[in-house]
Design a protein around this motif. Structure first.
Motif, PDB file in Angstrom:
ATOM      1  N   ARG A 114      26.794  32.772 -13.761  1.00 40.99           N
ATOM      2  CA  ARG A 114      27.396  32.048 -14.700  1.00 40.99           C
ATOM      3  C   ARG A 114      28.991  31.567 -14.340  1.00 40.99           C
ATOM      4  O   ARG A 114      29.436  30.476 -14.330  1.00 40.99           O
ATOM      5  N   GLY A 115      29.441  32.815 -13.927  1.00 37.94           N
ATOM      6  CA  GLY A 115      31.012  32.693 -13.358  1.00 37.94           C
ATOM      7  C   GLY A 115      31.118  31.744 -12.233  1.00 37.94           C
ATOM      8  O   GLY A 115      31.846  30.939 -12.168  1.00 37.94           O
ATOM      9  N   ARG A 116      30.047  31.783 -11.253  1.00 38.28           N
ATOM     10  CA  ARG A 116      30.028  30.797  -9.984  1.00 38.28           C
ATOM     11  C   ARG A 116      29.816  29.376 -10.714  1.00 38.28           C
ATOM     12  O   ARG A 116      30.352  28.521 -10.061  1.00 38.28           O
ATOM     13  N   ALA A 117      28.893  29.284 -11.609  1.00 43.50           N
ATOM     14  CA  ALA A 117      28.608  27.951 -12.004  1.00 43.50           C
ATOM     15  C   ALA A 117      29.792  27.435 -12.868  1.00 43.50           C
ATOM     16  O   ALA A 117      30.143  26.267 -12.741  1.00 43.50           O
ATOM     17  N   THR A 118      30.638  28.247 -13.588  1.00 41.75           N
ATOM     18  CA  THR A 118      31.878  27.903 -14.168  1.00 41.75           C
ATOM     19  C   THR A 118      32.800  27.284 -13.324  1.00 41.75           C
ATOM     20  O   THR A 118      33.330  26.375 -13.355  1.00 41.75           O
ATOM     21  N   ASP A 119      32.863  28.345 -12.147  1.00 34.16           N
ATOM     22  CA  ASP A 119      33.847  27.842 -11.153  1.00 34.16           C
ATOM     23  C   ASP A 119      33.722  26.445 -10.468  1.00 34.16           C
ATOM     24  O   ASP A 119      34.462  25.575 -10.410  1.00 34.16           O
ATOM     25  N   ASP A 120      32.310  26.242 -10.246  1.00 38.28           N
ATOM     26  CA  ASP A 120      31.919  25.088  -9.649  1.00 38.28           C
ATOM     27  C   ASP A 120      32.089  23.884 -10.385  1.00 38.28           C
ATOM     28  O   ASP A 120      32.422  22.877 -10.026  1.00 38.28           O
ATOM     29  N   ALA A 121      31.581  24.139 -11.666  1.00 40.31           N
ATOM     30  CA  ALA A 121      31.865  23.135 -12.696  1.00 40.31           C
ATOM     31  C   ALA A 121      33.318  22.555 -12.961  1.00 40.31           C
ATOM     32  O   ALA A 121      33.697  21.533 -13.002  1.00 40.31           O
ATOM     33  N   ALA A 122      34.408  23.680 -12.738  1.00 39.53           N
ATOM     34  CA  ALA A 122      35.696  23.578 -12.944  1.00 39.53           C
ATOM     35  C   ALA A 122      36.218  22.771 -11.906  1.00 39.53           C
ATOM     36  O   ALA A 122      37.060  21.921 -11.854  1.00 39.53           O
ATOM     37  N   ARG A 123      35.641  23.057 -10.650  1.00 39.66           N
ATOM     38  CA  ARG A 123      36.159  22.605  -9.488  1.00 39.66           C
ATOM     39  C   ARG A 123      35.649  21.170  -9.257  1.00 39.66           C
ATOM     40  O   ARG A 123      36.567  20.062  -9.148  1.00 39.66           O
ATOM     41  N   ILE A 124      34.243  20.827  -9.725  1.00 38.34           N
ATOM     42  CA  ILE A 124      33.931  19.429  -9.691  1.00 38.34           C
ATOM     43  C   ILE A 124      34.620  18.501 -10.701  1.00 38.34           C
ATOM     44  O   ILE A 124      34.898  17.524 -10.407  1.00 38.34           O
ATOM     45  N   LEU A 125      35.098  19.099 -11.970  1.00 36.47           N
ATOM     46  CA  LEU A 125      35.737  18.331 -13.037  1.00 36.47           C
ATOM     47  C   LEU A 125      37.084  18.183 -12.138  1.00 36.47           C
ATOM     48  O   LEU A 125      37.675  16.906 -12.450  1.00 36.47           O
ATOM     49  N   GLU A 126      37.730  19.177 -11.631  1.00 35.39           N
ATOM     50  CA  GLU A 126      39.062  18.844 -11.188  1.00 35.39           C
ATOM     51  C   GLU A 126      39.001  17.693 -10.258  1.00 35.39           C
ATOM     52  O   GLU A 126      39.913  16.782 -10.076  1.00 35.39           O
ATOM     53  N   ASN A 127      37.897  17.661  -9.299  1.00 34.20           N
ATOM     54  CA  ASN A 127      37.915  16.751  -8.123  1.00 34.20           C
ATOM     55  C   ASN A 127      37.629  15.480  -8.842  1.00 34.20           C
ATOM     56  O   ASN A 127      38.106  14.403  -8.227  1.00 34.20           O
ATOM     57  N   ALA A 128      36.805  15.465  -9.706  1.00 36.82           N
ATOM     58  CA  ALA A 128      36.356  14.238 -10.536  1.00 36.82           C
ATOM     59  C   ALA A 128      37.677  13.779 -11.272  1.00 36.82           C
ATOM     60  O   ALA A 128      38.018  12.485 -11.181  1.00 36.82           O
ATOM     61  N   GLN A 129      38.397  14.357 -11.651  1.00 40.07           N
ATOM     62  CA  GLN A 129      39.636  13.910 -12.553  1.00 40.07           C
ATOM     63  C   GLN A 129      40.577  13.492 -11.423  1.00 40.07           C
ATOM     64  O   GLN A 129      41.254  12.482 -11.347  1.00 40.07           O
ATOM     65  N   ARG A 130      40.833  14.052 -10.120  1.00 41.13           N
ATOM     66  CA  ARG A 130      41.575  13.725  -9.204  1.00 41.13           C
ATOM     67  C   ARG A 130      41.143  12.222  -8.670  1.00 41.13           C
ATOM     68  O   ARG A 130      41.974  11.437  -8.259  1.00 41.13           O
ATOM     69  N   GLN A 131      39.870  12.122  -8.487  1.00 41.75           N
ATOM     70  CA  GLN A 131      39.267  10.777  -8.133  1.00 41.75           C
ATOM     71  C   GLN A 131      39.474   9.642  -8.844  1.00 41.75           C
ATOM     72  O   GLN A 131      39.810   8.872  -8.536  1.00 41.75           O
ATOM     73  N   ILE A 132      39.395  10.251 -10.113  1.00 38.40           N
ATOM     74  CA  ILE A 132      39.408   9.074 -11.311  1.00 38.40           C
ATOM     75  C   ILE A 132      41.048   8.733 -11.314  1.00 38.40           C
ATOM     76  O   ILE A 132      41.256   7.411 -11.078  1.00 38.40           O
ATOM     77  N   GLU A 133      41.763   9.766 -10.948  1.00 38.12           N
ATOM     78  CA  GLU A 133      43.319   9.388 -11.167  1.00 38.12           C
ATOM     79  C   GLU A 133      43.679   8.501 -10.047  1.00 38.12           C
ATOM     80  O   GLU A 133      44.477   7.609  -9.917  1.00 38.12           O
ATOM     81  N   ALA A 134      42.975   8.888  -8.908  1.00 39.10           N
ATOM     82  CA  ALA A 134      43.258   8.235  -7.514  1.00 39.10           C
ATOM     83  C   ALA A 134      42.879   6.675  -7.743  1.00 39.10           C
ATOM     84  O   ALA A 134      43.444   5.620  -7.445  1.00 39.10           O
TER      85      ALA A 134
END
Length: 189
Positions: A114-134
């Motif tokens: 669950r911790g890894r999944a949460t970390d992966d989800a946060a990382r994916i969300l952050e990458n998606a937000q960066r990509q959306i911002e870019a």
């Protein structure tokens, strides 16, 4: 009835014995019968009775030995049964301990996953937000350039003179976009 008469006649002709004497044997018959009984009794006492006693003693010993073996086997069986029950209870306790360890390990694995999944989800969300911002920034730049070109062309048509000068064109585009943004901000609030 005829046969009885000759027997009585034979008995009567036997020397005059009558009554109870008919049932008692002669003295020499009693003597020799007693001698034979004594000889048989001595032989029985001397040779047969010891063999019978010996055989009976052997049987008694075998029976007692069998009973002792049976008691010993019973004691061993009771000890083996007690050992079996002890081992069974130990095995049950060990199985419960292993089951508890497996549950704890499973909970740890689930928590880690669950911790890894949460970390992966946060990382994916952050990458998606960066990509959306870019992409948003890139779209804004592309839109700004296109709107600027259209605004310049429109302004040139309205004013009637060419706005070919790059510095002037940039100032006009920036002013136009600033006015658009200000009007959009005024509508939102």
């Amino acid at each position: 009835m005829m046969p009885q008469v000759p027997v009585l006649l034979a008995a009567a002709s036997d020397g005059g014995h009558t009554g109870i004497d008919l049932l008692l044997p002669e003295g020499y018959d009693i003597f020799w019968s007693a001698v034979v009984v004594v000889l048989v009794a001595v032989a029985m006492y001397r040779w047969v009775l010891p063999n019978i006693t010996k055989i009976l003693d052997e049987r008694t010993e075998k029976i007692e030995g069998g009973l002792a073996k049976a008691e010993h086997a019973q004691a061993e069986a009771s000890a083996a049964l007690a050992e079996y029950h002890r081992q069974l209870s130990d095995a049950r306790a060990e199985a419960a301990r292993i089951r508890d360890e497996a549950r704890a390990e499973g909970a740890t694995i689930v928590a880690d996953a669950r911790g890894r999944a949460t970390d992966d989800a946060a990382r994916i969300l952050e990458n998606a937000q960066r990509q959306i911002e870019a992409e948003r920034t890139q779209a804004a730049v592309a839109l700004r350039a296109e709107v600027g070109a259209l605004a310049t062309e429109l302004a040139s048509r309205i004013v009637g003179e060419a706005l070919a000068d790059q510095a002037r064109q940039s100032r006009v585009i920036d002013r136009f976009l600033d006015d658009l943004e200000a009007s959009a901000a005024g509508k939102e609030s």
